[in-house]
Design a protein around this motif. Sequence first.
Motif, short mmCIF file in Angstrom:
data_model
loop_
_atom_site.label_atom_id
_atom_site.label_comp_id
_atom_site.label_asym_id
_atom_site.label_seq_id
_atom_site.Cartn_x
_atom_site.Cartn_y
_atom_site.Cartn_z
N TYR A 84 0.33 -1.15 0.15
CA TYR A 84 0.11 0.08 -0.21
C TYR A 84 0.97 1.26 0.01
CZ TYR A 84 -3.71 3.61 1.74
OH TYR A 84 -4.53 4.57 1.40
N ARG A 85 1.65 1.04 0.48
CA ARG A 85 3.17 2.62 0.63
C ARG A 85 4.04 1.76 -0.50
NH1 ARG A 85 -0.02 6.50 2.68
NH2 ARG A 85 -0.91 5.98 4.33
N HIS A 86 3.94 1.44 -1.11
CA HIS A 86 4.35 1.45 -2.61
C HIS A 86 3.92 1.41 -3.96
CE1 HIS A 86 8.38 0.67 -0.89
NE2 HIS A 86 7.73 0.22 0.07
N PRO A 87 2.86 2.60 -3.97
CA PRO A 87 2.09 2.13 -4.98
C PRO A 87 2.78 1.94 -6.59
CG PRO A 87 2.72 4.09 -4.55
CD PRO A 87 2.80 3.52 -2.94
N GLU A 88 4.06 2.28 -6.64
CA GLU A 88 4.60 2.79 -8.10
C GLU A 88 4.49 1.53 -8.67
OE1 GLU A 88 8.61 2.39 -4.44
OE2 GLU A 88 6.47 3.02 -4.98
N THR A 143 7.06 -7.86 -9.25
CA THR A 143 8.09 -7.30 -8.98
C THR A 143 8.18 -6.64 -7.94
OG1 THR A 143 7.72 -6.57 -11.37
CG2 THR A 143 8.94 -5.37 -11.14
N PHE A 144 7.59 -6.63 -7.13
CA PHE A 144 7.50 -5.59 -6.21
C PHE A 144 8.02 -6.72 -5.00
CE2 PHE A 144 5.57 -5.11 -1.04
CZ PHE A 144 5.95 -4.27 -1.65
N GLY A 145 7.65 -8.00 -5.18
CA GLY A 145 8.89 -8.73 -4.04
C GLY A 145 9.60 -9.23 -4.36
N ARG A 146 10.23 -9.17 -5.66
CA ARG A 146 11.83 -9.39 -5.41
C ARG A 146 12.71 -8.26 -5.37
NH1 ARG A 146 14.57 -12.31 -8.88
NH2 ARG A 146 16.72 -12.57 -10.04
N TRP A 147 12.00 -6.82 -5.37
CA TRP A 147 12.32 -5.98 -5.60
C TRP A 147 12.89 -5.71 -3.60
CZ3 TRP A 147 10.74 -1.95 -1.56
CH2 TRP A 147 11.84 -1.03 -1.84
#
Length: 463
Positions: free
Chosen positions: A192-196, A203-207
């Motif tokens: 929620y705090r990484h809307p980008e 991709t978010f999980g890998r980041w």
Amino acid sequence: MSLMDISADRASADATAARDHLWMHFARLDQGRQAPIPMITRAEGVHLYDERGRRILDGLSGLFVVQAGHGRRELAEAAAHQAETLAYFPVWGTATPPAARLAERLAHEAPGSGNRVFFTTGGGEAVESAWKAAKQYFKLTGKPLKHKVISRALAYHGTPQGALAITGLPAMKKDFEPLTPGGHRVPNTNAYRHPEFGNDHETFGRWAADRIEEAILFEGADTVAAVFLEPVQNSGGCFTPPPGYFTRVREICDRHDVLLVSDEVICAFGRHGATFACDKFGYVPDIITCAKGMTSGYSPIGAMIVNERVIEPFLRPKVSFAHGYTFGGHPVSAAVALANLDLIEREGLNQRVLDLESTFEATLRRLLDLDIVGDIRGDGYFWAIELVRDKASRETFSPAQRERLVHEFLPGAMLDNGLYCRAADRGGDVVIQLAPPLISGPAEFDEIEQILRHTLTQAQAIL
């Protein structure tokens, strides 16, 4: 004097004793000077009762603990029988039948092979034990510089000095510094705090996982002993792991010879529909820390469970782990834990959570029509509601508003409206946390939603 008068006098005396002599945990001690301290006098099933006889839905299982619900006679009887047989004996070079049987059961139910169980009296002690075990493990295997720990921002891992150094909440640590050196932080998985990243959760999980490798390399892989992660991060409000996250973390830990610790103090014993949540989320840790739901709160106990790899050097001649607790593996607690695990299995509570988690989620998501509700997230019977000042921008509240909500309004209002749960301010974000007993069902979910809708509507009005 009537029985009612005697009862009222007793309640008044208890309230005075609490105000004047009880040092409450994580509480402002001046609160008892400003208003009466809430007094819970009994509980049954999913409900609590206070000194005034009010019925309150337990929306937090006490403190993420009471999996099987309140008032379970079989658990009380297990404690009484064991206390009559053998109330206490330590596991310092000796054993008791309940401790041995519980260790065997946990070892078999934990993922991996060759598991060994070290008992504590709670979760913070289990985390403390895991860091110490990791440090000694690497000394025994010829890598004495490996002592540091990587954990996530906002994560809570306990209050002992070592565990507090792993905790990622600066405000919780500042009054006790300097802490044990070696704790380092990486980003958490609050999508929620990484809307980008939008809906690209992989991709978010890998980041997020790659930030762990980045931290290991920055500190030096020859100095990092362990990564401590909750399957679903509690503090900050139920941050679930994105797809592929733990697979990537496991690869990173293996590449750099770093132990992966699954901190399941909250997440184990059915909270997510499995004995250990790492099974549900598809990874095998080197160490598991657990506590809370093991006995459904009927007696205190915690544990560190290590796999075959970690225990191997400790089995060498003349090696010992110079660490222990007087009440670790307490026979009464171990007997209650065995009875509780039997109860969870007999009543199918893990499957109940899996069957009903989507219903719980859907019920809570009805609250998204309120302007103050920004996000609903979680898994199993473990959910959080993030409150916001502005829904479109996801702007959080000012410090004065957070003080008004978290400390002055929400706790009392929720109790007055018939719900016990938790409001928290972590890093500026306001969340309400929910974790009802595993015996709860759709009727309780509806009651939770209705009470929260009324309370949050009141909150919107006062802001």
